[in-house]
Design a protein around this motif. Sequence first.
Motif, PDB file in Angstrom:
ATOM      1  N   ALA A   2       3.082  -3.705  10.223  1.00  8.82           N
ATOM      2  CA  ALA A   2       4.349  -3.307   9.608  1.00  8.82           C
ATOM      3  C   ALA A   2       4.107  -2.436   8.374  1.00  8.82           C
ATOM      4  CB  ALA A   2       5.156  -4.550   9.233  1.00  8.82           C
ATOM      5  N   THR A   3       3.082  -2.789   7.594  1.00 10.92           N
ATOM      6  CA  THR A   3       2.764  -2.011   6.394  1.00 10.92           C
ATOM      7  C   THR A   3       2.289  -0.616   6.759  1.00 10.92           C
ATOM      8  OG1 THR A   3       2.092  -4.057   5.295  1.00 10.92           O
ATOM      9  CG2 THR A   3       1.427  -2.000   4.253  1.00 10.92           C
ATOM     10  N   ALA A   4       1.486  -0.503   7.809  1.00  4.81           N
ATOM     11  CA  ALA A   4       0.975   0.795   8.237  1.00  4.81           C
ATOM     12  C   ALA A   4       2.107   1.737   8.644  1.00  4.81           C
ATOM     13  CB  ALA A   4       0.000   0.613   9.404  1.00  4.81           C
ATOM     14  N   VAL A   5       3.042   1.213   9.449  1.00  4.07           N
ATOM     15  CA  VAL A   5       4.176   2.046   9.880  1.00  4.07           C
ATOM     16  C   VAL A   5       5.102   2.345   8.704  1.00  4.07           C
ATOM     17  CG1 VAL A   5       6.206   2.126  11.381  1.00  4.07           C
ATOM     18  CG2 VAL A   5       4.057   1.172  12.237  1.00  4.07           C
ATOM     19  N   GLY A   6       5.272   1.360   7.818  1.00  7.66           N
ATOM     20  CA  GLY A   6       6.179   1.544   6.684  1.00  7.66           C
ATOM     21  C   GLY A   6       5.674   2.510   5.648  1.00  7.66           C
ATOM     22  N   THR A   7       4.350   2.545   5.428  1.00  8.23           N
ATOM     23  CA  THR A   7       3.785   3.430   4.394  1.00  8.23           C
ATOM     24  C   THR A   7       3.232   4.720   4.961  1.00  8.23           C
ATOM     25  OG1 THR A   7       1.591   2.406   4.566  1.00  8.23           O
ATOM     26  CG2 THR A   7       3.136   1.448   2.984  1.00  8.23           C
ATOM     27  N   CYS A   8       2.896   4.724   6.254  1.00  6.03           N
ATOM     28  CA  CYS A   8       2.277   5.882   6.905  1.00  6.03           C
ATOM     29  C   CYS A   8       1.006   6.294   6.167  1.00  6.03           C
ATOM     30  CB  CYS A   8       3.264   7.061   6.957  1.00  6.03           C
ATOM     31  SG  CYS A   8       3.377   7.827   8.584  1.00  6.03           S
ATOM     32  N   SER A   9       0.259   5.293   5.681  1.00  3.72           N
ATOM     33  CA  SER A   9      -0.952   5.573   4.915  1.00  3.72           C
ATOM     34  C   SER A   9      -1.986   4.479   5.149  1.00  3.72           C
ATOM     35  CB  SER A   9      -0.635   5.669   3.415  1.00  3.72           C
ATOM     36  OG  SER A   9      -1.817   5.667   2.649  1.00  3.72           O
ATOM     37  N   SER A  10      -3.176   4.870   5.633  1.00  8.06           N
ATOM     38  CA  SER A  10      -4.261   3.899   5.820  1.00  8.06           C
ATOM     39  C   SER A  10      -4.752   3.371   4.479  1.00  8.06           C
ATOM     40  CB  SER A  10      -5.423   4.549   6.582  1.00  8.06           C
ATOM     41  OG  SER A  10      -5.040   4.894   7.891  1.00  8.06           O
ATOM     42  N   ILE A  11      -4.763   4.226   3.475  1.00 11.41           N
ATOM     43  CA  ILE A  11      -5.219   3.827   2.141  1.00 11.41           C
ATOM     44  C   ILE A  11      -4.278   2.771   1.561  1.00 11.41           C
ATOM     45  CG2 ILE A  11      -5.732   4.601  -0.201  1.00 11.41           C
ATOM     46  CD1 ILE A  11      -7.689   5.632   1.866  1.00 11.41           C
ATOM     47  N   ALA A  12      -2.970   2.999   1.699  1.00  9.55           N
ATOM     48  CA  ALA A  12      -1.992   2.053   1.162  1.00  9.55           C
ATOM     49  C   ALA A  12      -2.051   0.713   1.887  1.00  9.55           C
ATOM     50  CB  ALA A  12      -0.580   2.639   1.275  1.00  9.55           C
ATOM     51  N   ASN A  13      -2.620   0.709   3.094  1.00 10.70           N
ATOM     52  CA  ASN A  13      -2.681  -0.511   3.896  1.00 10.70           C
ATOM     53  C   ASN A  13      -3.944  -1.340   3.629  1.00 10.70           C
ATOM     54  OD1 ASN A  13      -1.071  -1.952   5.768  1.00 10.70           O
ATOM     55  ND2 ASN A  13      -2.480  -1.470   7.427  1.00 10.70           N
ATOM     56  N   ILE A  14      -4.818  -0.852   2.764  1.00 12.60           N
ATOM     57  CA  ILE A  14      -6.069  -1.574   2.491  1.00 12.60           C
ATOM     58  C   ILE A  14      -5.817  -2.992   1.981  1.00 12.60           C
ATOM     59  CG2 ILE A  14      -8.088  -1.650   0.956  1.00 12.60           C
ATOM     60  CD1 ILE A  14      -8.351   1.350   1.304  1.00 12.60           C
ATOM     61  N   PRO A  15      -4.925  -3.219   0.997  1.00 13.41           N
ATOM     62  CA  PRO A  15      -4.692  -4.596   0.533  1.00 13.41           C
ATOM     63  C   PRO A  15      -4.233  -5.539   1.640  1.00 13.41           C
ATOM     64  CG  PRO A  15      -3.765  -3.028  -1.020  1.00 13.41           C
ATOM     65  CD  PRO A  15      -4.162  -2.245   0.189  1.00 13.41           C
ATOM     66  N   ALA A  16      -3.313  -5.080   2.498  1.00 14.79           N
ATOM     67  CA  ALA A  16      -2.834  -5.906   3.604  1.00 14.79           C
ATOM     68  C   ALA A  16      -3.963  -6.213   4.583  1.00 14.79           C
ATOM     69  CB  ALA A  16      -1.682  -5.211   4.328  1.00 14.79           C
ATOM     70  N   ASN A  17      -4.817  -5.228   4.835  1.00  9.40           N
ATOM     71  CA  ASN A  17      -5.950  -5.442   5.742  1.00  9.40           C
ATOM     72  C   ASN A  17      -6.971  -6.415   5.151  1.00  9.40           C
ATOM     73  OD1 ASN A  17      -5.277  -4.002   8.025  1.00  9.40           O
ATOM     74  ND2 ASN A  17      -6.267  -2.115   7.380  1.00  9.40           N
ATOM     75  N   LEU A  18      -7.238  -6.311   3.856  1.00  9.26           N
ATOM     76  CA  LEU A  18      -8.186  -7.223   3.217  1.00  9.26           C
ATOM     77  C   LEU A  18      -7.684  -8.663   3.261  1.00  9.26           C
ATOM     78  CD1 LEU A  18      -9.331  -5.135   0.107  1.00  9.26           C
ATOM     79  CD2 LEU A  18     -10.720  -5.765   2.091  1.00  9.26           C
ATOM     80  N   ASP A  19      -6.386  -8.831   3.036  1.00 10.29           N
ATOM     81  CA  ASP A  19      -5.796 -10.168   3.098  1.00 10.29           C
ATOM     82  C   ASP A  19      -5.875 -10.725   4.525  1.00 10.29           C
ATOM     83  OD1 ASP A  19      -4.178 -12.371   1.907  1.00 10.29           O
ATOM     84  OD2 ASP A  19      -2.682 -11.675   3.354  1.00 10.29           O
ATOM     85  N   ALA A  20      -5.584  -9.864   5.510  1.00 12.10           N
ATOM     86  CA  ALA A  20      -5.662 -10.287   6.912  1.00 12.10           C
ATOM     87  C   ALA A  20      -7.097 -10.628   7.304  1.00 12.10           C
ATOM     88  CB  ALA A  20      -5.118  -9.187   7.823  1.00 12.10           C
ATOM     89  N   ALA A  21      -8.049  -9.828   6.823  1.00 14.36           N
ATOM     90  CA  ALA A  21      -9.458 -10.070   7.141  1.00 14.36           C
ATOM     91  C   ALA A  21      -9.915 -11.428   6.610  1.00 14.36           C
ATOM     92  CB  ALA A  21     -10.327  -8.952   6.561  1.00 14.36           C
ATOM     93  N   GLU A  22      -9.445 -11.788   5.417  1.00 12.58           N
ATOM     94  CA  GLU A  22      -9.802 -13.097   4.843  1.00 12.58           C
ATOM     95  C   GLU A  22      -9.248 -14.226   5.702  1.00 12.58           C
ATOM     96  OE1 GLU A  22      -9.323 -15.615   0.652  1.00 12.58           O
ATOM     97  OE2 GLU A  22      -8.546 -13.581   0.822  1.00 12.58           O
TER      98      GLU A  22
END
Length: 406
Positions: free
Chosen positions: A255-275
């Motif tokens: 949802a964050t990726a589609v909402g921001t259209c930015s891989s960089i902006a999605n880094i925090p969400a990805n790090l949280d998911a990875a944990e």
Amino acid sequence: MNSFYNNYKGIIWLLAGILAGSIAGLIFGQRVSILKPIGDIFLNLLFTAVIPLVFFSIASALGGLKETSKLSKMMGVMTLVFLATVLISASLTILAVKIFPIHEHMAAATLTETIVKKPFGDQLTQLLTTSEFFELMSRKSMLAMIIFSVLTGFATLRSGESGAAFSRFLHSGNEVFKNVFVIIMKLAPIGLGAYFAYQVGVFGPQLFGTYARSLGIYYGTGAFYFIFLFTFYAFVAGGVKGIKKYWKNNIIPSATAVGTCSSIANIPANLDAAEKMGIPQYISNVTIPLGATLHKDGSSISSIIKMAVVFALFGKGFDSMETIALALAMTVLVSIVEGGIPNGGYVGELLFISAYGFPPEALPPAMIIGTLVDPMATLLNSTGDTVAAMLVTRFTEGKNWLSTKA
């Protein structure tokens, strides 16, 4: 609503310019050819800026690396995972284009042929090298310049403290030319609008069918890759438990990726998911940020679609082994080069157009497709980083890595 506009305003204005140009082309026909110089000026600015931009981007990235023995195995595995998934996504798209050929529906839209065929050996030599330094500054020598950029970056890294000042120069140059590119891209709605008016006015509205078909292939291939290949990667990484872990924690990043259209902006969400997936921090903290700039499954799919469309527009076959091999190599290069650059997909388009020897007229169709597929491309680029991190963990920590995690 303001948040949506801020995230997508670049795409909105670009589509508005393209729409306005298309309407002008439909209404005024070939009389809109008077607007072509505006589009040509925009393309010339892009081609002028891309050479120093790519040089500083690659050389500064390599020159700024820090050697660490602890992470060497993980870095090697990560490189192989990134490379393998990009090649898989590109190969899948080549198969999709083979099954649903774009060129069969584009005969009336073919642009003027301007490419002279050369022996393969001469093409390879010209593609990878130049005989004079100044020739590296030509967009026709893009791959040779990239190789030189890599050599410069590694030489800077090897120079250590003696090369520190040059490393700072490369970093500053990278920042400056990123902003040059940002400034030029502000003219994109006008430049592409004028060029699209010319395309529609001269070549007719049948061009719209071309774009609609290519978009259909992209979104269909992208959806298949997102659902089935990401599931397969998660299974390889952790079996059925890996699949559950991945999809349970992939909703917010998607949802964050589609909402921001930015891989960089999605880094925090990805790090949280990875944990939450149980990926060790020493892996996620390297793989996720690097993946945001270097790992581009979605961009590799769009790269192949763009190549197929441009080949079709110029009446060229996109099916020979030579062409496909170069397409796969260019896809890998594009995924690496475009990552840290604003509007990096456009740089990727410049690269493959230069590599295949197409004229500047080939750029607007590729840019338009790149703009229209951006949301799906960002989704695949970004959420592919977490499943890639799972694969890196599997081959670094062993097959039972999930059993030792909560």
